[in-house]
Enzyme design. Structure first.
Site: not given
Length: 550
Positions: A221, A280
């Site tokens: 993330d 990401e």
């Protein structure tokens, strides 16, 4: 159907399985509920693995299921090495992993290295510690500006809206209030200080904990975050809405120091040859994006160009070419995705209704025709669109933090419809699901679509089987052919698959070849508007391609 032995199916010892895998993102809260509390869980996922095997994907990506107060539905982690009771326990995770592997499905899990929950023991210790103490050095605590420290330390803005700083109460010896702590997202998600060796060591411990349990990798993330520049200089205010993707100075994201952190992560992963990491990465500059994919950093990087591109053949071709150029520069596979838990579903993004569905089906064939790894989001194979939810049902902290100015992401997170004529459609035994499921989804359930050969689910199943089994999908090169205005045609080399897309308003002639699959019925042998088709050219059509001019 799983891949035949002679095809590209990875063997258990194949360390390159991820290069062309189709990953399926499971938003854990919304996939399947086994306990009747209205929230999805790990046992619920395990009960539906047969569906994913039937669909034909290669790997699951599980969103966070760790201990958390759920201020951001699990992306605020209080303990990254345990399962939140809402979702089960470690035994439930182990059972899910074992069953997935038995079905030849890989499993990657989300990790959240940029921040923790406010309820993480470290942050509790930091709040109780004095300024300058080692407990506060695990985060970014700073004195404020102004005579009494009443202003934030810099002008950084949270990605959820408002200042990226929150002030804590002052302790002994602090006049006028306390220090401020940094949070690039919600105040419930304080940013970690990755310059602190304890932070690095603890994250390595987390990686090894899950790798030793048998996971096949990680989705990282905010992989373009984590590192912060020395001095925390002010940002260009114009960068507020770009989230690190624009041309304005934004020291919040994509700092050069982040690459040392990914090298550290890669060293851990290299000790587990089967494992991989995908980051990401919200960075649209090709050169900067490619840095994350160097041989000693990430295996894959989420490329969001297709998500950000409207339904137009010229724009889509340009986006595909730029994504392929990044892959070539980095020597890594390209990645493709059209949706996830943070962005509008493609049916709604492409106009909604029947038109949006036609375009979403067409783009599914475009995405699955391309070389590299593909990431699907649960429910896209059913043709689901965004759900308009009443304000009282909204739970998204981004929506609440912005006072409703920023769209809620809840509309793309509604639980999946499995079976039956009315909500909750087999998702749960409890009709009070964590987000309400619309009655209009009765025709979109898995049950309703499985035996309908014209359904979106059937289209995905056919496309995935062809992608896995047909030799035309071999190779990593893409060539472009001349095509009518509003259309494109690309061919995979050396396999020979041709993918044609029609974004114009009129039917167009197909390229020569045998039709494998189309997203919509042909019209007098022509490809209708808002449609795509796969073909395999015969030897008589193996002429040299011509690059279509923009």
């Amino acid at each position: 159907m799983r891949r035949a032995a002679e095809s590209r199916q990875a063997t258990p010892g194949d360390s390159q399985w991820w290069r062309d895998a189709v990953f399926y993102q499971v938003y854990v809260r919304s996939f399947a509920d086994s306990t009747g509390d209205g929230v999805g869980d790990l046992d619920g996922i395990r009960s539906r693995l047969g569906y994913l095997e039937l669909l034909g994907v290669d790997a699951l990506w599980l969103t966070p299921f760790y201990r958390s107060p759920m201020a951001d539905h699990g992306y605020d982690v209080a303990d990254p090495r345990d399962v939140d009771p809402l979702f089960g326990d470690l035994a439930a995770f182990d059972a899910l992993l074992e069953e997935a592997h038995r079905r030849e499905l890989k499993v990657i899990v989300d990790v959240v290295p940029n921040h923790t929950s406010r309820e993480h023991p470290w942050f509790t210790e930091a709040l109780a510690a004095p300024p300058g103490g080692p407990q506060r050095d695990r985060y970014h605590f700073r004195d404020g500006e102004g005579a009494h420290g009443e202003r934030p330390p810099n002008n950084w803005v949270s990605a959820f809206g408002g200042p990226a700083w929150t002030r804590v109460p002052g302790g002994s010896g602090e006049s006028g209030g306390g220090q401020w702590y940094l949070h690039l997202f919600s105040p419930d998600q304080p940013d970690l200080n990755w310059a602190n060796p304890e932070v690095r060591a603890d994250f390595e411990r987390t990686l090894r904990f899950w790798l030793d349990r048998g996971v096949d990798g990680f989705r990282i993330d905010v992989a373009h975050g984590m590192a912060k520049p020395p001095g925390l200089p002010d940002m260009d205010p114009r960068a507020v809405e770009t989230f690190g993707t624009g041309d304005y100075f934004d020291p919040r994201f994509d700092d050069d120091g982040v690459h040392d952190l990914h090298k550290m992560i890669r060293k851990v992963l290299d000790g587990y040859p089967h494992a991989m990491a995908v980051g990401e990465i919200w960075a649209l500059d090709e050169e900067r994006f490619a840095r994350y994919l160097r041989p000693d950093e990430l295996h894959l990087g989420f490329d969001f160009r297709l998500v950000l591109t409207h339904f137009d053949a010229d724009a889509l071709q340009a986006a595909i070419e730029r994504s392929l150029s990044v892959a070539t520069t980095a020597g890594a596979p390209a990645t493709w995705t059209l949706s996830n838990h943070d962005v509008w579903r493609q049916v709604s993004r492409y106009g909604g209704g029947e038109q949006g569905l036609r375009r979403a089906r067409a783009m599914a064939l475009v995405e699955l025709a391309l070389p590299g790894a593909v990431f699907l989001y649960n429910g896209e194979e059913l043709g689901l669109g965004n759900v308009e939810l009443p304000a009282q049902a909204l739970t998204d902290p981004r929506w609440h933090a912005s006072g409703g100015a920023r769209p809620s992401r809840d509309g793309v997170r509604v639980p999946l419809p499995w079976e039956g004529p009315e909500p909750p459609f087999g998702f749960s035994g409890n009709p009070a699901t964590w987000l309400p499921i619309p009655t209009e989804w009765a025709d979109l359930t898995v049950e309703a679509q499985l035996e309908d050969t014209d359904s979106t689910l059937s289209l995905y199943r056919q496309a995935l089987e062809l992608r896995q089994q047909h030799p035309a999908f071999a190779g990593t090169e893409v060539e472009w052919y001349g095509a009518p205005a509003g259309c494109f045609a690309l061919r995979r080399r050396p396999g020979g698959l041709t993918c044609a897309l029609n974004t114009s308003a009129a039917p167009v002639a197909l390229p020569p070849g045998e039709l494998l699959l189309s997203s919509a019925p042909l019209v007098d042998g022509k490809l209708p508007p808002d449609a795509a088709a796969w073909l395999v050219a015969g030897t008589q059509h193996q002429d040299a391609p011509t690059q279509r001019q923009p």
